[in-house]
Design a protein around this motif. Structure first.
Motif, PDB file in Angstrom:
ATOM      1  N   ALA A 163      -6.621 -45.357  16.275  1.00 47.70           N
ATOM      2  CA  ALA A 163      -7.724 -46.281  16.021  1.00 47.70           C
ATOM      3  C   ALA A 163      -8.708 -46.292  17.186  1.00 47.70           C
ATOM      4  CB  ALA A 163      -7.177 -47.685  15.769  1.00 47.70           C
ATOM      5  N   GLN A 164      -8.188 -46.260  18.410  1.00 40.14           N
ATOM      6  CA  GLN A 164      -9.050 -46.220  19.584  1.00 40.14           C
ATOM      7  C   GLN A 164      -9.888 -44.954  19.620  1.00 40.14           C
ATOM      8  OE1 GLN A 164      -6.151 -46.799  22.737  1.00 40.14           O
ATOM      9  NE2 GLN A 164      -6.917 -48.865  23.109  1.00 40.14           N
ATOM     10  N   ARG A 165      -9.264 -43.819  19.283  1.00 40.61           N
ATOM     11  CA  ARG A 165      -9.980 -42.547  19.302  1.00 40.61           C
ATOM     12  C   ARG A 165     -11.119 -42.535  18.277  1.00 40.61           C
ATOM     13  NH1 ARG A 165      -9.020 -37.104  20.490  1.00 40.61           N
ATOM     14  NH2 ARG A 165      -7.865 -37.910  22.272  1.00 40.61           N
ATOM     15  N   ILE A 166     -10.843 -43.115  17.116  1.00 38.34           N
ATOM     16  CA  ILE A 166     -11.871 -43.173  16.075  1.00 38.34           C
ATOM     17  C   ILE A 166     -13.058 -44.004  16.544  1.00 38.34           C
ATOM     18  CG2 ILE A 166     -12.373 -43.973  13.727  1.00 38.34           C
ATOM     19  CD1 ILE A 166      -9.388 -43.409  13.089  1.00 38.34           C
ATOM     20  N   GLY A 218     -17.338 -43.138  17.659  1.00 35.45           N
ATOM     21  CA  GLY A 218     -18.478 -43.827  17.068  1.00 35.45           C
ATOM     22  C   GLY A 218     -18.348 -44.079  15.585  1.00 35.45           C
ATOM     23  N   LEU A 219     -17.149 -43.932  15.050  1.00 34.01           N
ATOM     24  CA  LEU A 219     -16.914 -44.183  13.635  1.00 34.01           C
ATOM     25  C   LEU A 219     -16.319 -45.572  13.448  1.00 34.01           C
ATOM     26  CD1 LEU A 219     -16.978 -40.992  13.896  1.00 34.01           C
ATOM     27  CD2 LEU A 219     -15.633 -40.972  11.790  1.00 34.01           C
ATOM     28  N   HIS A 220     -16.454 -46.082  12.230  1.00 38.05           N
ATOM     29  CA  HIS A 220     -15.876 -47.376  11.876  1.00 38.05           C
ATOM     30  C   HIS A 220     -14.403 -47.184  11.577  1.00 38.05           C
ATOM     31  CE1 HIS A 220     -16.061 -51.509  10.216  1.00 38.05           C
ATOM     32  NE2 HIS A 220     -15.138 -51.066   9.377  1.00 38.05           N
ATOM     33  N   VAL A 221     -13.570 -48.051  12.118  1.00 35.59           N
ATOM     34  CA  VAL A 221     -12.135 -47.956  11.845  1.00 35.59           C
ATOM     35  C   VAL A 221     -11.637 -49.272  11.260  1.00 35.59           C
ATOM     36  CG1 VAL A 221     -11.553 -48.537  14.248  1.00 35.59           C
ATOM     37  CG2 VAL A 221      -9.845 -47.476  12.780  1.00 35.59           C
ATOM     38  N   MET A 222     -10.979 -49.152  10.129  1.00 36.26           N
ATOM     39  CA  MET A 222     -10.413 -50.285   9.403  1.00 36.26           C
ATOM     40  C   MET A 222      -8.923 -50.009   9.231  1.00 36.26           C
ATOM     41  SD  MET A 222     -11.490 -51.466   5.529  1.00 36.26           S
ATOM     42  CE  MET A 222     -10.574 -52.736   4.637  1.00 36.26           C
ATOM     43  N   ALA A 223      -8.146 -51.067   9.089  1.00 36.63           N
ATOM     44  CA  ALA A 223      -6.724 -50.882   8.815  1.00 36.63           C
ATOM     45  C   ALA A 223      -6.226 -52.007   7.932  1.00 36.63           C
ATOM     46  CB  ALA A 223      -5.916 -50.825  10.109  1.00 36.63           C
ATOM     47  N   ILE A 224      -5.172 -51.720   7.194  1.00 32.64           N
ATOM     48  CA  ILE A 224      -4.524 -52.701   6.324  1.00 32.64           C
ATOM     49  C   ILE A 224      -3.040 -52.671   6.618  1.00 32.64           C
ATOM     50  CG2 ILE A 224      -4.042 -53.378   3.941  1.00 32.64           C
ATOM     51  CD1 ILE A 224      -6.607 -51.935   3.106  1.00 32.64           C
ATOM     52  N   GLY A 225      -2.478 -53.853   6.907  1.00 35.62           N
ATOM     53  CA  GLY A 225      -1.056 -53.911   7.225  1.00 35.62           C
ATOM     54  C   GLY A 225      -0.521 -55.323   7.163  1.00 35.62           C
ATOM     55  N   LYS A 226       0.728 -55.471   7.490  1.00 37.02           N
ATOM     56  CA  LYS A 226       1.399 -56.761   7.432  1.00 37.02           C
ATOM     57  C   LYS A 226       1.059 -57.607   8.666  1.00 37.02           C
ATOM     58  CE  LYS A 226       5.303 -54.788   4.886  1.00 37.02           C
ATOM     59  NZ  LYS A 226       6.759 -54.501   4.926  1.00 37.02           N
ATOM     60  N   ALA A 242      -7.546 -52.722  18.080  1.00 36.15           N
ATOM     61  CA  ALA A 242      -8.249 -51.446  18.208  1.00 36.15           C
ATOM     62  C   ALA A 242      -9.166 -51.182  17.014  1.00 36.15           C
ATOM     63  CB  ALA A 242      -7.239 -50.303  18.338  1.00 36.15           C
ATOM     64  N   CYS A 243      -9.016 -51.973  15.946  1.00 31.89           N
ATOM     65  CA  CYS A 243      -9.791 -51.766  14.722  1.00 31.89           C
ATOM     66  C   CYS A 243     -11.029 -52.654  14.696  1.00 31.89           C
ATOM     67  CB  CYS A 243      -8.932 -52.090  13.495  1.00 31.89           C
ATOM     68  SG  CYS A 243      -7.443 -51.083  13.344  1.00 31.89           S
ATOM     69  N   HIS A 244     -12.065 -52.195  14.017  1.00 31.85           N
ATOM     70  CA  HIS A 244     -13.213 -53.054  13.750  1.00 31.85           C
ATOM     71  C   HIS A 244     -12.847 -54.141  12.746  1.00 31.85           C
ATOM     72  CE1 HIS A 244     -15.409 -49.369  15.145  1.00 31.85           C
ATOM     73  NE2 HIS A 244     -16.131 -50.283  15.750  1.00 31.85           N
ATOM     74  N   ASN A 245     -11.965 -53.792  11.827  1.00 34.29           N
ATOM     75  CA  ASN A 245     -11.609 -54.705  10.745  1.00 34.29           C
ATOM     76  C   ASN A 245     -10.158 -54.452  10.350  1.00 34.29           C
ATOM     77  OD1 ASN A 245     -11.616 -56.422   8.536  1.00 34.29           O
ATOM     78  ND2 ASN A 245     -12.600 -54.967   7.177  1.00 34.29           N
ATOM     79  N   PHE A 246      -9.330 -55.484  10.506  1.00 33.87           N
ATOM     80  CA  PHE A 246      -7.925 -55.373  10.099  1.00 33.87           C
ATOM     81  C   PHE A 246      -7.656 -56.411   9.014  1.00 33.87           C
ATOM     82  CE2 PHE A 246      -3.413 -55.773   9.987  1.00 33.87           C
ATOM     83  CZ  PHE A 246      -2.916 -54.541  10.362  1.00 33.87           C
ATOM     84  N   VAL A 247      -7.113 -55.980   7.885  1.00 33.47           N
ATOM     85  CA  VAL A 247      -6.865 -56.865   6.747  1.00 33.47           C
ATOM     86  C   VAL A 247      -5.366 -57.001   6.527  1.00 33.47           C
ATOM     87  CG1 VAL A 247      -7.225 -57.236   4.279  1.00 33.47           C
ATOM     88  CG2 VAL A 247      -9.041 -56.185   5.660  1.00 33.47           C
ATOM     89  N   PHE A 248      -4.882 -58.250   6.471  1.00 30.19           N
ATOM     90  CA  PHE A 248      -3.470 -58.484   6.178  1.00 30.19           C
ATOM     91  C   PHE A 248      -3.206 -58.260   4.689  1.00 30.19           C
ATOM     92  CE2 PHE A 248      -3.491 -61.612   9.911  1.00 30.19           C
ATOM     93  CZ  PHE A 248      -2.923 -60.677  10.777  1.00 30.19           C
ATOM     94  N   THR A 249      -2.073 -57.654   4.401  1.00 22.78           N
ATOM     95  CA  THR A 249      -1.724 -57.394   3.002  1.00 22.78           C
ATOM     96  C   THR A 249      -1.583 -58.689   2.205  1.00 22.78           C
ATOM     97  OG1 THR A 249       0.608 -57.266   3.659  1.00 22.78           O
ATOM     98  CG2 THR A 249      -0.598 -55.185   3.465  1.00 22.78           C
ATOM     99  N   LYS A 250      -1.243 -59.787   2.865  1.00 23.25           N
ATOM    100  CA  LYS A 250      -1.079 -61.057   2.150  1.00 23.25           C
ATOM    101  C   LYS A 250      -2.414 -61.566   1.596  1.00 23.25           C
ATOM    102  CE  LYS A 250      -1.864 -64.405   5.858  1.00 23.25           C
ATOM    103  NZ  LYS A 250      -1.377 -65.623   6.525  1.00 23.25           N
TER     104      LYS A 250
END
Length: 309
Positions: free
Chosen positions: A106-109, A113-121, A131-139
């Motif tokens: 995520a840091q490398r992305i 200069g790219l947008h990094v998003m992640a989805i997890g618990k 490290a993400c611009h946007n992290f979304v909880f699965t809940k």
């Protein structure tokens, strides 16, 4: 920021296939999904449950044998680095995993200069989330889109509208058209005898009001009725229910009706698909609407006939 074009990279041995469709819907709120790759050892028996959802979502399974610890994770990382280095079209990556080991990716992305998003618990380590611009909880993911048949057009339109609406503001018809295409890529107003989505919506006057119409744009809102709940008592069965967006459809011998939860007397927690209900419909308007194949609204909905006012 320019429009985001995502590559969604999924740790299939860490993420749940049950929520995968909802994950894709979440990413599509922020941009266009161009790549959907899911990494796992697909020869393992426990991965067989992914098969149907991979077909339904047109996702590509990426095979990685368990040659060593975290082999699938390493394959995901290598592909991600190649994407951000060589694919000029991709300007956003979504990593689907709760594994904190992806924080360096995520840091490398971000550094590229790219947008990094992640989805997890919720138990995803802070280092990955931060490290993400946007992290979304699965809940917090919504229920996955129900793949509605063309015979269920009214439910498809209402569901699309409610997924577009924000703070009860009118919905731009172009946004609703994009949402309809997300639900069903084959959606076309001509399938229902209309040359445009605007003409189709205008024919659904019992569901929507045109609140602002110009040559190049149109805004719509769900229709609200000021009519009193008087008239005929009708018995029906709930055939579709969306508790999160608080709407549903009832089938009866007279035809289909739609309703909002605000019309339900008593606890809405008791509502479920297949449940028998009783409700009121205005005599004249309901007959007119049903005769023309429309879907009028149901009022004063109860689960016990004796409660009908």
């Amino acid at each position: 920021m320019s429009a985001l074009t995502f590559a969604v990279l999924v740790d299939g041995e860490n993420a749940s296939q049950v929520q995968y469709a909802s994950m894709l819907e979440e990413v599509e709120k922020y941009g266009t999904v161009a790549i959907k790759w899911v990494y796992a050892d697909w020869t393992a028996r426990e991965q067989v449950s992914w098969q149907d959802i991979l077909h339904e979502t047109a996702s590509s399974p990426k095979q990685q044998f368990h040659y060593g610890k975290d082999a699938a994770d390493h394959a995901l990382v290598m592909d991600a680095i190649e994407l951000i280095s060589n694919n000029q079209r991709i300007n956003a990556i979504c990593i689907v995993s709760s594994d904190g080991g992806f924080y360096s990716l995520a840091q490398r992305i971000r550094e590229k200069g790219l947008h990094v998003m992640a989805i997890g618990k919720e138990n995803t380590p802070d280092r990955f989330r931060k490290a993400c611009h946007n992290f979304v909880f699965t809940k917090n993911l919504s229920d996955p889109v129900t793949r509605l048949s063309h015979q269920d057009l009214n439910a498809l339109l209402v569901d699309s509208y409610l997924r577009c609406v924000q703070s009860n503001e009118p919905v731009y018809l172009g946004d609703m058209g994009n949402m309809l295409k997300m639900f069903d890529s084959s959606f076309d107003p001509r399938n229902y005898g209309f040359l445009s989505l605007k003409k189709l919506i205008k024919d659904k006057a019992e569901l929507f009001d045109i609140v602002d119409e110009k040559i190049d744009q149109c805004f719509i809102a769900m229709r609200t009725s000021n009519k009193k709940a008087s008239g005929t008592t009708v018995q029906g069965v709930i055939r579709k229910l969306d508790s999160k967006r608080e709407f549903g459809f009832i089938s009866s011998n007279q035809g289909d009706y739609h309703f909002s939860f605000i019309e339900v007397k008593g606890s809405t927690a008791l509502l479920k698909e297949g449940k028998t209900v009783w409700f009121k419909v205005p005599d004249i308007d309901s007959k007119k609407d049903l005769a023309s194949g429309q879907c009028p609204s149901a009022k004063n909905i109860v689960l016990n006939k004796q409660q009908v006012a």
